[in-house]
Scaffold this motif. Structure first.
Motif, mmCIF file in Angstrom:
data_model
loop_
_atom_site.group_PDB
_atom_site.id
_atom_site.type_symbol
_atom_site.label_atom_id
_atom_site.label_comp_id
_atom_site.label_asym_id
_atom_site.label_seq_id
_atom_site.Cartn_x
_atom_site.Cartn_y
_atom_site.Cartn_z
ATOM 1 N N SER A 43 0.850 -1.267 0.013
ATOM 2 C CA SER A 43 0.048 0.001 0.054
ATOM 3 C C SER A 43 0.951 1.124 0.000
ATOM 4 C CB SER A 43 -1.009 -0.074 1.250
ATOM 5 O OG SER A 43 -1.783 1.032 1.299
ATOM 6 N N CYS A 47 -2.142 0.955 6.386
ATOM 7 C CA CYS A 47 -3.842 1.321 6.624
ATOM 8 C C CYS A 47 -4.237 -0.078 7.302
ATOM 9 C CB CYS A 47 -4.231 1.451 5.190
ATOM 10 S SG CYS A 47 -5.930 1.410 5.157
ATOM 11 N N SER A 90 -1.268 -2.466 3.823
ATOM 12 C CA SER A 90 -2.650 -2.455 4.111
ATOM 13 C C SER A 90 -2.802 -3.734 4.899
ATOM 14 C CB SER A 90 -3.590 -2.207 3.086
ATOM 15 O OG SER A 90 -3.739 -3.438 2.351
#
Length: 334
Positions: A43, A47, A90
């Motif tokens: 990512s 996140c 992520s």
């Protein structure tokens, strides 16, 4: 880079609850493969998402995501880098270990800590052995001020039935003040994790009361009542149960688990919620034994059942008492 999927399950105690909070005590804890899943992928920035919460965060401190963020910090410390130097990712976690908003009481904090570390290891293509995983997850929880024994971590990291002998958490917590993570990992913590392989043929059943219990509150309430006599008896029952499983002694196992349950009931009557009493009483007049599991006050109980007729009778009685058969497996049979 690809995405990676990893899973962890939960745990339930057979014996040694509460005693395991005292260093040098032993508990018998079984892995429950009801899974939490993590998917980690490249990512632009870190996140974090969990189906426990309806929002996403980064590494800005957030109370709900605190344990996940702490595990990420531990992993960065293990690599010897700052969080800012981690390759961005992520991380999405699913599997609440609950139903209809009521938790099962088989994991959660331990499961999510191990899961986060396993996800990061997969992403970095590192192999973390079971023992290292145990130490990293325990370190994370100790830094967070967790008051548990870390027995859940031992079982979930090893993913099998284990006899866990607890370490002096105050001593190890003291190391956090003046040692690096690498120094702490190289210390002798004083615990023991012994995988147990039952040869005794039986069915292992988990009954869920649907009554959520707050483990941390129960621990605070009950811990002050622990006596040296309780510890001595608990250790004896646990060792008898381990030996009985390993050498196929059915009667010894039934007696040791029954006495272990009575020992907990005498420690504090709140451990045996009325639904847990019903769960245990369903085994009366059957070739089986049952007891509460973990901190008690609700959540789950376990039963070991030694013939098919008894298994059907107990499951039927649990249904009548609105106790859910959450999980079952066979032991000691190929």
């Amino acid at each position: 880079m690809s995405s990676y999927l990893v899973q962890t399950g939960g745990k339930l105690y057979l014996t040694g609850e509460y005693a395991i909070l005292i260093p040098g005590q032993t508990a018998l804890i079984h892995y429950i493969p009801i899974m939490m899943t993590a998917v980690i992928a490249p990512s632009d920035s870190i996140c974090l998402t969990s189906d426990m919460f309806n929002y996403t965060v980064d590494m800005t401190p957030d109370k709900s995501y605190g344990l996940i963020q702490a595990a990420i910090k531990t992993f960065a410390d293990y690599l010897g880098i700052s969080i800012g130097e981690l390759q961005s990712f992520s991380l999405s976690i699913t599997g609440k270990l609950e139903r209809e908003g009521k938790k099962f009481g088989i994991g959660s904090s331990g499961s999510v800590t191990v899961l986060t570390l396993k996800a990061l290891a997969a992403y970095y293509q590192l192999v973390l052995g079971s023992d290292l995983l145990f130490k990293l997850a325990s370190y994370t929880l100790l830094k967070q001020g967790d008051n548990g024994s870390m027995g859940d971590i031992a079982c979930i990291a090893y993913q099998q039935l284990v006899a866990f002998t607890s370490f002096d958490r105050k001593k190890v917590s003291g190391w956090l003040q003046n040692m690096t993570l690498q120094e702490i990992l190289h210390q002798d913590w004083g615990y023991r994790i012994q995988p147990i392989f039952p040869i005794l043929s039986c069915d292992f059943l988990v009954g869920w009361t649907k009554v959520p219990s707050m483990s941390s509150q129960m621990i605070q309430q009950v811990k002050a009542k622990i006596t040296s006599r309780f510890l001595e008896m608990s250790q004896q029952m646990t060792q008898e149960a381990i030996s009985a499983l390993q050498f196929g002694r059915k009667q010894t196992l039934k007696e040791s688990l029954q006495k272990a349950g009575q020992l907990l009931n005498h420690l504090d009557a709140a451990i045996y919620h009325p639904k847990l009493i019903q769960l245990v009483e369903a085994c009366q007049d059957q070739d089986a034994v049952a007891k509460s599991s973990g901190s008690g006050g609700g959540d789950c109980g376990i039963a070991l059942v030694f013939d098919e007729t008894a298994r059907e009778a107990i499951i039927s009685r649990w249904q009548e008492a609105d106790i859910v058969l959450l999980y079952q497996e066979k032991w000691g049979r190929s």
